[in-house]
Design a protein around this motif. Structure first.
Motif, short mmCIF file in Angstrom:
data_model
loop_
_atom_site.label_atom_id
_atom_site.label_comp_id
_atom_site.label_asym_id
_atom_site.label_seq_id
_atom_site.Cartn_x
_atom_site.Cartn_y
_atom_site.Cartn_z
N PRO A 151 15.51 38.64 41.82
CA PRO A 151 15.60 37.78 43.31
C PRO A 151 16.49 36.42 42.76
CG PRO A 151 13.33 38.44 42.52
CD PRO A 151 14.33 39.14 41.63
N GLN A 152 17.08 35.89 43.77
CA GLN A 152 18.00 34.90 43.69
C GLN A 152 17.39 33.72 44.61
OE1 GLN A 152 20.94 35.02 41.88
NE2 GLN A 152 19.89 37.29 41.45
N GLY A 153 17.74 32.47 44.08
CA GLY A 153 17.44 31.16 44.56
C GLY A 153 16.03 30.89 44.11
N PRO A 154 15.40 29.55 44.73
CA PRO A 154 16.39 29.08 46.01
C PRO A 154 17.38 28.16 45.63
CG PRO A 154 14.28 27.84 45.13
CD PRO A 154 14.25 29.11 44.52
N GLY A 155 18.43 27.71 46.42
CA GLY A 155 19.34 27.10 46.06
C GLY A 155 20.54 27.85 46.74
N VAL A 156 21.86 27.72 46.08
CA VAL A 156 22.97 28.35 46.54
C VAL A 156 23.15 29.59 46.00
CG1 VAL A 156 25.60 28.26 46.71
CG2 VAL A 156 24.02 26.02 46.81
N VAL A 157 23.30 30.73 46.78
CA VAL A 157 23.59 32.10 46.30
C VAL A 157 24.87 32.58 46.86
CG1 VAL A 157 22.48 34.34 46.54
CG2 VAL A 157 21.04 32.26 46.43
N LEU A 158 25.66 33.34 45.90
CA LEU A 158 26.78 33.80 46.36
C LEU A 158 26.86 35.17 46.74
CD1 LEU A 158 29.21 32.23 43.43
CD2 LEU A 158 29.00 31.58 45.92
#
Length: 316
Positions: A12-19
């Motif tokens: 899982p990625q984030g929260p925030g900016v994810v490329l």
């Protein structure tokens, strides 16, 4: 954010900016905050034979976003169905008195039962609160079946009493006339042999239900609804029959067949569901949401039929 890269899931990625890599990554957002939904009121039968309309409010949160995406496609719909099935199973083992007295404890038990089924989805239910809409039928007095004499039920709306009188052969009193006092209505045992079946328990036919609709039609109701309806009824034997309720002009009309011209809305339902709608035991929106009512045309106009059923319920 859950990301699938060339079909393989990543952490899982984030929260925030994810490329993200265009055309390679596919992603889905997962809300980890506590959310809520309601289980629409449904008709249940308790252990002592009472028929109640019971719903529930459920609060839940996702604790494993990966499982919630991999295992279940529609998380809210699956959890709502699970909660409704668990509620039906639990309340069917309780009497009406126990449901009133132990509502909080039943909700806590439902919480554990639902979590047992949803923990593999990465979801946890935090709270279940039961909401009783109405008692549609009081509990049986004895477990041996209905008594020999059936007096008029206190609080029964005028439409139901008119249908009962119609089924018992009392056609001398028009449905638009006021009903006689309760103490002047004869019981079934006084007008039929003791061994005869209790006719009031028979499900009214579609023709009898539509006959109860006609007396409440008026210009005021036409002004509120302003549409014509074609009602296709699925009969128990598999056949289908069409009826119309025209509330587009004049004082309104209802009868067998199709309306003149094209109807604004076409409704499809079973004969039993039509009975529940006419007697006020089922609302059009609940019937549509549960799949018991199929609508072709403007859904907003279809839901206006509730004004007709309200008028029938208010008529004495």
């Amino acid at each position: 954010m859950i990301i699938f890269r060339l079909g393989r899931i990543r952490a899982p990625q984030g929260p925030g900016v994810v490329l993200l890599l265009p055309f390679i990554d596919h992603w889905q957002r997962v809300d980890l905050r506590t959310r809520a939904f309601n289980v629409p009121p449904c008709k249940l039968t308790s252990r002592d034979g009472a028929v109640i309309s019971m719903g529930a409010d459920v609060q839940f949160r996702v604790w494993d976003p990966v499982l919630s995406v991999l295992v279940v496609k529609d998380l809210v719909a699956a959890t709502r169905m699970t909660a409704q099935n668990a509620m039906t199973k639990a309340l069917g083992k309780k009497s009406l008195r126990e449901i009133h007295a132990e509502r909080l404890r039943i909700g806590e038990q439902l919480l554990l039962d639902i979590n047992d089924m949803t923990k593999s989805w990465g979801l946890e239910v935090d709270r279940v609160e039961l909401t009783m809409e109405a008692v549609l039928q009081p509990p049986r007095e004895t477990p041996l079946g209905p008594p020999a004499t059936v007096p008029p039920v206190p609080g029964l709306d005028g439409t139901a009493q008119q249908l009962a009188a119609h089924l018992l052969g009392n056609r001398s009193v028009p449905s638009c006339a006021p009903l006689p006092p309760a103490d002047s209505v004869e019981t079934v045992s006084e007008v039929e042999p003791a061994g005869a079946p209790h006719l009031a328990r028979r499900t009214p036919s579609a023709d009898e239900l539509l006959a109860a609709v006609e007396p409440v039609l008026c210009e005021a109701l036409v002004g509120q609804v302003g549409a014509s309806f074609q009602v296709d009824i699925a009969l128990p034997g598999g056949a289908r029959s069409s009826y119309f309720i025209d509330l587009s002009s004049g004082s309104g009309r209802a009868g067998r067949g199709v309306p003149q011209g094209s109807p604004d809305v076409v409704l499809e339902l079973s004969e039993k569901d039509l009975q529940d709608l006419v007697l006020g035991e089922l609302r059009p929106l609940s019937a549509y949401m549960s799949g018991r009512l199929q609508v072709r045309g403007d859904l907003h106009l279809a839901l206006k039929l509730e004004e007709l059923f309200k008028a029938m319920k208010q008529r004495r």
